[in-house]
Design a protein around this motif. Structure first.
Motif, PDB file in Angstrom:
ATOM      1  N   ILE A  17       0.126  -2.416   0.871  1.00 41.03           N
ATOM      2  CA  ILE A  17       1.521  -1.984   1.034  1.00 41.03           C
ATOM      3  C   ILE A  17       2.317  -2.279  -0.232  1.00 41.03           C
ATOM      4  O   ILE A  17       3.100  -1.445  -0.708  1.00 41.03           O
ATOM      5  CB  ILE A  17       2.148  -2.681   2.259  1.00 41.03           C
TER       6      ILE A  17
ATOM      7  N   ILE B 141       4.688   5.533   3.951  1.00 39.28           N
ATOM      8  CA  ILE B 141       3.536   4.633   3.925  1.00 39.28           C
ATOM      9  C   ILE B 141       3.009   4.344   5.324  1.00 39.28           C
ATOM     10  O   ILE B 141       1.809   4.383   5.579  1.00 39.28           O
ATOM     11  CB  ILE B 141       3.904   3.314   3.209  1.00 39.28           C
ATOM     12  N   ILE B 142       3.919   4.068   6.246  1.00 41.72           N
ATOM     13  CA  ILE B 142       3.467   3.615   7.563  1.00 41.72           C
ATOM     14  C   ILE B 142       2.719   4.717   8.308  1.00 41.72           C
ATOM     15  O   ILE B 142       1.749   4.451   9.019  1.00 41.72           O
ATOM     16  CB  ILE B 142       4.660   3.082   8.408  1.00 41.72           C
TER      17      ILE B 142
END
Length: 469
Positions: free
Chosen positions: A411, A422-423
């Protein structure tokens, strides 16, 4: 009458010549099968050892010609191609033995000496050529399996296949069927552990109309569906005791009754059973009938776990990457030497099935055509390349702090690179990894995988569709 050596590779001929000379065995060498066939009109050797792939007449055609003229002449077939086709074709053509390259020269001489001593004592009856399930392997343990399938090609004897989950027991059962005299008849597979106990009897033997609530019509069972062919009973060790008794009766007298039926039905079926469990231990503890065990354990084939045949991992990986790419209509991914070594160095608790799922993961998830170590699943690259005996392998839980640190580092790297979303991407990869790894551990059984993940079966099915797995 000497031993004839036939190989277009001069080095192979030279090695065999020197070894036979040391053993005081007369020999004669040929660079092609055609040269040997021409001389066979006038001379007959005691034993022939021949390569398969050569210019002109290949080894299998040569074998057929020799067997037509001299049925009792032992022929040993050599090949550098570690596939089941070569082994089975050799045995079906009447070969005395199958010798995969590279071979130990002392073992080769031992084999030739045995052929000299046992000349004329083998079966020459060919069996029909049919399509094969893919079985690959250069490891000695897999070559033993190939030989066994070849030797059993003319038999309908009951076979028990043992091995850990994911080692390919059903593929071997299919190969045994397709290389048998029953090849033109059905191959029916049933996982006895996947059918609820109260339905398994009907699945196996069928039922008559009205035999129980919901039986609105007569139904044929798997024994009838496999008529004249092969019935593969997977996970036989989980079969309930009362059904073990019924199965024993069928194997003993060849007849069975549908549930609710009174007319005996003759079972013309070859039974192949498989289990990942220790049946001897289950017999000892009273969980499996000893008499049924002996009925099933006529011929036993043990499939080695992948950790015992790591030399086959590159061959299998290339095959599965090609298969996954073909299914998706894309170009196959290529592994860098470091990535391939990373995979080879890992033990796979889910065996070949897990390796296949890993290749599917790589095909779907790796960003480029050339796959580097950094592109491999997080669980794989988080572990050291050389595992200690008690270290977790791919698909096994690492220490919690390890994977959390790895996730945090990933991350952080993405945030530093200015990435967004990103998630969503990590969640997609996380769910994909959970599903594929769980399916590998359960050998593809969705109900068990869903339970392990804490989902219902419908949720797992939906997720598989959403993720395009």
């Amino acid at each position: 009458m000497p031993v004839w050596i036939i190989d277009d590779d001069k080095a192979i001929r030279w090695v065999l010549e020197k070894a036979l000379a040391r053993s005081a065995i007369d020999y004669r060498s040929f660079a092609s099968a055609d040269d040997a066939l021409n001389l066979l009109e006038d001379e007959q050797p005691r034993v022939i050892i021949s390569d398969i792939r050569m210019p002109g007449t290949n080894g299998l055609k040569f074998l057929a010609s020799v067997k037509e003229r001299h049925p009792q002449l032992p022929v040993i077939i050599m090949t550098a191609h570690a596939d089941l086709d070569s082994a089975v074709s050799a045995f079906q053509g009447g070969a005395f033995e199958y010798l995969p390259k590279p071979f130990d020269i002392d073992q080769a001489v031992e084999l030739i000496e045995r052929a000299l001593a046992e000349a004329g004592q083998h079966d020459n009856s060919p069996a029909p050529q049919v399509a094969l399930p893919v079985l690959l392997g250069q490891a000695p343990a897999m070559q033993d399996v190939f030989r066994a399938i070849g030797r059993l090609s003319q038999s309908t004897v009951t076979v028990l296949i043992t091995g850990e989950s994911g080692t390919g027991k059903e593929r071997v059962a299919e190969a045994l069927h397709q290389h048998s005299v029953r090849a033109g008849r059905p191959f029916i597979a049933l996982n006895t552990a996947a059918i609820p106990k109260d339905l398994l009897e009907s699945e196996l033997f069928g039922h008559e109309k009205g035999a129980f609530t919901g039986a609105q019509a007569t139904r044929r069972g798997r024994f009838e569906e496999a008529e004249g062919g092969t019935l593969f009973l997977d996970e036989i060790g989980d079969m309930p005791t009362e059904l073990q008794t019924r199965l024993l009766r069928v194997l003993s007298d060849g007849h069975f009754y549908r549930v609710g039926g009174h007319t005996p039905i003759k079972a013309n079926v070859r039974v192949i059973a498989a289990t990942h469990q220790n049946l001897e231990e289950r017999v000892r503890t009273g969980q499996f009938r000893e008499d049924l065990y002996h009925r099933l354990n006529v011929i036993r084939l043990r499939l080695p776990p992948l950790r015992e045949r790591s030399e086959d991992i590159p061959l299998l990986t290339q095959h599965f990457l090609g298969k996954s790419a073909a299914n998706l209509g894309v170009e196959p991914k290529r592994l860098s030497p470091a990535a391939m070594q990373c995979i080879v160095d890992y033990q796979f608790p889910g065996n070949v099935r897990q390796l296949e799922n890993l290749c599917q993961w790589i095909t779907v998830m790796a960003p480029g055509q050339m796959v580097e170590v950094s592109d491999l699943p997080p669980e794989l690259k988080a572990q050291p390349l050389s595992l200690a005996p008690d270290a977790p392998a791919f698909g096994q839980p690492a220490a919690e702090s390890d994977w959390i640190k790895g996730l945090a580092a990933e991350i952080d790297r993405r945030l530093a690179a200015g990435e967004t979303g990103i998630i969503d991407d990590l969640l997609h990869r996380f769910e994909t990894c959970c599903i594929l790894t769980s399916l590998a551990h359960t050998a593809g059984r969705k109900i068990e995988a869903a339970q392990a993940l804490g989902w219902g079966r419908n949720t797992l099915t939906r997720k598989i569709q959403e993720l395009g797995l």
